[in-house]
Design a protein around this motif. Structure first.
Motif, mmCIF file in Angstrom:
data_model
loop_
_atom_site.group_PDB
_atom_site.id
_atom_site.type_symbol
_atom_site.label_atom_id
_atom_site.label_comp_id
_atom_site.label_asym_id
_atom_site.label_seq_id
_atom_site.Cartn_x
_atom_site.Cartn_y
_atom_site.Cartn_z
ATOM 1 N N UNK A 1 -0.554 -13.187 1.488
ATOM 2 C CA UNK A 1 -0.395 -14.156 0.314
ATOM 3 C C UNK A 1 -0.566 -12.938 -0.876
ATOM 4 N N UNK A 2 0.006 -13.323 -1.802
ATOM 5 C CA UNK A 2 0.308 -12.306 -2.948
ATOM 6 C C UNK A 2 0.710 -12.948 -4.428
ATOM 7 N N UNK A 3 0.040 -12.151 -5.431
ATOM 8 C CA UNK A 3 0.117 -12.530 -6.655
ATOM 9 C C UNK A 3 1.030 -11.502 -7.469
ATOM 10 N N UNK A 4 1.107 -11.728 -8.773
ATOM 11 C CA UNK A 4 1.599 -10.768 -9.565
ATOM 12 C C UNK A 4 0.964 -9.443 -9.747
ATOM 13 N N UNK A 5 1.515 -8.170 -9.685
ATOM 14 C CA UNK A 5 0.823 -7.015 -9.611
ATOM 15 C C UNK A 5 -0.113 -6.954 -10.941
ATOM 16 N N UNK B 1 -2.185 -1.730 -6.576
ATOM 17 C CA UNK B 1 -3.580 -2.307 -6.630
ATOM 18 C C UNK B 1 -4.215 -2.470 -5.069
ATOM 19 N N UNK B 2 -5.576 -2.617 -5.095
ATOM 20 C CA UNK B 2 -6.292 -2.850 -4.000
ATOM 21 C C UNK B 2 -5.964 -3.927 -3.424
ATOM 22 N N UNK B 3 -5.096 -3.935 -1.943
ATOM 23 C CA UNK B 3 -4.629 -4.967 -1.126
ATOM 24 C C UNK B 3 -5.527 -5.222 -0.111
ATOM 25 N N UNK B 4 -6.154 -6.315 0.151
ATOM 26 C CA UNK B 4 -6.858 -6.902 1.329
ATOM 27 C C UNK B 4 -6.250 -7.823 2.077
ATOM 28 N N UNK B 5 -6.551 -8.101 3.344
ATOM 29 C CA UNK B 5 -6.067 -9.139 4.274
ATOM 30 C C UNK B 5 -7.129 -9.972 4.399
ATOM 31 N N UNK B 6 -6.825 -11.244 5.080
ATOM 32 C CA UNK B 6 -7.844 -11.954 5.163
ATOM 33 C C UNK B 6 -8.578 -12.795 4.042
ATOM 34 N N UNK B 7 -7.825 -12.751 2.442
ATOM 35 C CA UNK B 7 -8.454 -13.022 1.494
ATOM 36 C C UNK B 7 -9.166 -14.337 1.697
ATOM 37 N N UNK B 8 -8.724 -15.495 2.382
ATOM 38 C CA UNK B 8 -9.489 -16.592 2.385
ATOM 39 C C UNK B 8 -10.705 -16.485 3.099
ATOM 40 N N UNK B 9 -11.126 -15.625 3.769
ATOM 41 C CA UNK B 9 -12.234 -15.589 4.481
ATOM 42 C C UNK B 9 -13.356 -15.065 3.602
ATOM 43 N N UNK C 1 2.707 -2.064 -9.483
ATOM 44 C CA UNK C 1 3.247 -1.989 -10.921
ATOM 45 C C UNK C 1 4.406 -0.839 -11.023
ATOM 46 N N UNK C 2 5.428 -1.008 -11.785
ATOM 47 C CA UNK C 2 6.478 0.247 -11.923
ATOM 48 C C UNK C 2 6.969 0.194 -13.365
ATOM 49 N N UNK D 1 0.896 -1.054 0.027
ATOM 50 C CA UNK D 1 0.229 -0.019 -0.027
ATOM 51 C C UNK D 1 0.882 1.313 -0.004
ATOM 52 N N UNK D 2 0.383 2.082 -0.796
ATOM 53 C CA UNK D 2 1.321 3.428 -0.923
ATOM 54 C C UNK D 2 1.407 4.243 0.435
ATOM 55 N N UNK D 3 0.362 3.995 1.513
ATOM 56 C CA UNK D 3 0.743 4.726 2.844
ATOM 57 C C UNK D 3 1.185 3.530 3.791
ATOM 58 N N UNK D 4 2.579 3.676 4.064
ATOM 59 C CA UNK D 4 3.305 2.709 4.702
ATOM 60 C C UNK D 4 3.316 2.841 6.133
ATOM 61 N N UNK D 5 3.646 1.775 7.077
ATOM 62 C CA UNK D 5 3.810 1.914 8.330
ATOM 63 C C UNK D 5 2.646 2.278 9.112
ATOM 64 N N UNK D 6 2.909 3.265 10.089
ATOM 65 C CA UNK D 6 1.873 3.714 10.870
ATOM 66 C C UNK D 6 0.643 4.359 10.249
ATOM 67 N N UNK D 7 0.992 4.626 8.824
ATOM 68 C CA UNK D 7 0.072 5.475 8.381
ATOM 69 C C UNK D 7 -1.047 4.598 7.438
#
Length: 799
Positions: free
Chosen positions: A367-371, A568-576, A500-501, A189-195
């Motif tokens: 868990x992560x895939x290609x951008x 891209x839109x990253x989400x946690x707990x994708x398996x749920x 993506x860069x 995510x572009x907002x890193x760490x505590x942000x």
């Protein structure tokens, strides 16, 4: 948000190009040879002639926040190096004579086209094999070129035994959970760490078999761990040597090389035995926990401590700390792959994360895939292979993980055997007529048993090498040598994980071409039906792939409207949330739909479905009679800040000034026992062969272990045989076997062999020319890698 307030960000506008005095600044990404796996965002500064003169980190980049290592900062030295390849070269004499004739690109393409069509006609496209060095932006190029242009199914890591570079871990992750994982440092995510409002600082970070601040491997920037440490993360480091980051750790486990699986099983013995597991995750989302709990009973801490040479109390404390911390995460590296049981080792570590529930959670292993879901890897262009061709991949009939596509490559050891014998693993005819080798230097670095590879290459009628410099392998084996571009000379897209860069071309170097351009040019000659007529240049190719992938943007929009980066839109707990399965159901992309401690596919294949430990093929335990002659455990591949594998070895560079010779680490007491002194050359020898490096005393090592550097060659030495830039003199791949793989086909004993050590002396190291890089011994005798042994050289033995 804005980063690094110490920077004057007005000097770094968020656009593609701007002027700073007489220089033109270009915001782009560093991701090609020379370089590492990262893809850090950089600013290239070029003069009015387009010459690269300076590199800076981009302080506006959330990815690396302006930080760079010396390999990026030093780039102008290699981009403009006098020894860099400038033109296509055709071999003029015999292989190994270093006699070349300059040819035009059209002439080079004519040669390739003639050879490819002749070999396709004679023995089928499967007689043409492509081989790649360390990944980077060549991954999709070499795959698309192999499948669409040459038509053959075989693509592999260049003679890397057991494909022991991330692929054992990757294949294992896909059968356990259906995805790859990585330690969560808020990097997606572009907002890193505590942000980042969702991210949690890991209370515990386990660093397993990697030195991340130095190597930055597997698309993971080591400094992210330092940032987490600043915010309160504590570390458990598992490494035979006390690295800088290990010295900052709460626990450092100095294990015997090659025993990682036993350690992971022992830690699980503690965690399961003390009921420190995450029952909620286990009950809802996993498969085979009871069988795993039964298996780890075979690995009590006292037994594991004896195997690993780690104090039992330390194993217990580290296991408890990892299990009780919330969240915890594991960042692993090549040492996991580089044993014969690379896959079971990765399985054990994956189970360790699973029983504690640190899967796809904030601050855990995500868990992560290609951008953008783009296929810019080893499957690129595979749709162009004819029906039934994939089944012909070397190794597929022997190894089920290969057969069923858990990584899209052929098995490297099987390819070596085919080069030697003309037979596949079933004993059927399988001639290898042509090798296409892109950015790889196998007898120097990537291959094991370098003399064996050198001999095998004599059986291959045609070898084409694409590279930046004339390497030992190119001189010894290539018939055609093509110059390729560096990062500042490329238009490309970088998609190995988010973001993506873009790579934006701002320079050119004589006739060096982008790998993409070579692929496109050959495509229009060899298989024009597979290529849109309008795809003429690398930028066209990128836009074509973005269009096919329905990404919704062009390369130009990426560069100009998004400052060269899109998250891209990253989400946690994708398996749920049903985000991992094509049917949209909750769970993991596995046969059971669960995170599999007990791997159901392995069970159906009749192999052990649970993690286990097995001694390395040669070890004080497995081969005690061999240990009498070779009493030390040998581990290889120690990384340094100056080099990336065999890159950056050119003379007159900062890297070689800081690191002029290869060093091996040895405990002071062990050195004294064998008559070795700091700064002197010494031989390292085992049943396979020998090499020599300079003694460096290291009191953090176990007295029974020595650790060598890899990838050494000396571009300032004679190129022609028998010297080949001194390649056979100093490299530990002389001491490592090929074809010592696990049941899965993955993994090889690269970091867990055996050896003896003894001084280089006037009697066993007769000097020739005085080397320019020399270390003067305390006995007054100067040793250097250009000195020959009185015994026959590797070249003499294997020519």
């Amino acid at each position: 948000m804005e980063y690094n307030n110490e920077y004057n960000l007005d000097l770094y506008p968020k656009k593609l190009h701007w002027k700073e005095g007489d220089l033109t600044a270009t915001r782009t990404t560093m991701w090609s040879g020379p370089g590492c796996h990262e893809g850090c965002q950089v600013i290239f500064y070029t003069d009015d002639d387009g010459k690269l003169v300076k590199v800076e980190g981009d302080p506006n980049s959330p990815f690396n926040q302006g930080r760079l290592c010396m390999r990026c900062l030093e780039l102008p030295e290699l981009v403009n190096h006098e020894e860099r390849l400038r033109y296509p070269l055709k071999r003029a004499g015999e292989r190994g004579e270093d006699k070349w004739e300059r040819v035009s690109w059209d002439e080079a393409y004519d040669i390739i086209e003639e050879k490819v069509r002749a070999f396709q006609e004679k023995d089928g496209p499967e007689s043409i094999i492509s081989m790649i060095g360390t990944g980077r932006n060549v991954s999709q190029v070499i795959a698309h070129n192999q499948y669409a242009n040459f038509g053959g199914p075989d693509l592999t890591l260049c003679f890397l035994s057991g494909d022991s570079c991330m692929l054992p871990r990757t294949a294992l992750c896909y059968v356990v959970m259906g995805n790859q994982w990585v330690a969560d440092m808020s990097q997606f995510r572009p907002d890193r760490y505590e942000n980042d409002p969702e991210w949690q600082i890991p209370e515990c970070i386990v660093i397993w078999g990697t030195n991340p601040v130095v190597c930055n491997s597997d698309a993971f920037l080591g400094h992210w761990i330092v940032e987490a440490m600043k915010r309160g993360s504590e570390l458990v480091t598992i490494d035979p040597q006390l690295t800088w980051i290990a010295s900052k750790s709460k626990y450092w486990l100095r294990l015997r090389p090659g025993t990682d699986a036993a350690l992971a099983l022992g830690m699980m013995n503690v965690i399961i035995g003390e009921d420190l597991v995450d029952h909620d995750f286990i009950d809802k989302w996993t498969y085979g926990y009871e069988a795993l709990a039964e298996r780890v009973k075979d690995y009590p801490v006292e037994k594991v401590a004896e195997i690993c040479w780690v104090e039992p109390e330390l194993i217990v404390e580290a296991a408890r700390f990892y299990a009780k911390a919330h969240p915890s995460t594991i960042q692993w590296g090549l040492a996991v792959d580089m044993s014969k049981i690379g896959t079971p080792t990765a399985h054990a570590i994956a189970c360790l994360a699973g029983i504690t529930g640190n899967i796809d959670n904030p601050g855990g292993n995500i868990l992560i895939d290609q951008a953008c879901g783009l296929e810019f890897g080893y499957n690129s262009g595979i749709e162009y292979l004819k029906e039934g061709m994939v089944e012909k991949r070397l190794g597929n009939s022997k190894y089920n993980l290969k057969k069923y596509g858990f990584t899209a490559s052929s098995q490297s050891d099987c390819i070596l055997v085919a080069c030697e014998t003309g037979l596949d693993e079933k004993g059927d005819p399988r001639p290898v007529n042509m090798l296409w080798i892109q950015s790889a230097n196998p007898i120097t670095n990537m291959g094991q048993d370098a003399p064996r590879i050198y001999r095998a290459m004599k059986n291959v009628p045609f070898i084409c090498v694409v590279d930046l410099f004339k390497t030992p392998f190119a001189v010894a084996c290539a018939d055609l040598l093509l110059p390729c571009a560096m990062s500042n000379e490329r238009d490309c897209i970088r998609v190995w994980f988010d973001p993506v860069r873009s790579l934006t071309k701002c320079s050119s170097f004589y006739e060096a071409k982008e790998d993409e351009q070579i692929m496109i040019d050959l495509g229009h000659r060899l298989n024009p039906d597979a290529w849109p007529e309008w795809v003429k240049e690398p930028r066209d190719y990128m836009n074509w792939r973005l269009q096919v992938g329905n990404c919704g943007f062009t390369m130009e929009e990426l560069e100009n409207e998004h400052a060269g980066m899109i998250y891209n839109d990253f989400r946690y707990y994708k398996y749920e949330k049903g985000l991992l399965r094509p049917d949209g159901q909750p769970g993991f992309m596995t046969p059971t739909g669960r995170y599999e401690f007990y791997i159901s596919l392995f069970d159906s294949w009749g192999v052990d479905a649970l993690p286990y430990y097995e001694e390395p093929p040669t070890s004080p335990v497995a081969t005690p009679e061999l240990a009498e002659e070779y009493p030390l455990v040998l581990t290889t591949g120690k990384r340094s800040f100056e080099f990336f594998h065999s890159e950056w070895r050119q003379a007159n560079t900062t890297s070689r000034e800081l690191h002029p010779v290869p060093y091996f680490d040895i405990h002071p007491d062990t050195a004294a026992k064998y008559g070795l002194h700091e700064g002197e050359w010494a031989w390292i020898e085992n049943q396979m062969g020998k090499c020599r490096q300079v003694v460096r005393l290291n009191a953090t090592l176990d007295e029974r272990v020595v650790s060598t550097e890899h990838g050494w060659w000396f571009p300032e030495q004679e190129a022609a045989e028998p010297s080949l830039f001194g390649v056979f003199d100093c490299n530990p791949n002389n001491l490592i076997p090929m074809c010592e793989n696990g049941d899965s086909g993955y993994g090889a004993p690269i970091k867990c062999g055996m050896a003896k050590v003894y001084p280089c002396t006037p009697e066993n190291s007769a000097p020739e020319d005085q080397p320019t890089y020399q270390v003067t011994a305390t006995n007054g005798y100067t040793h250097g890698p250009s000195h020959k042994s009185d015994t026959p050289s590797f070249y003499d033995q294997n020519k």
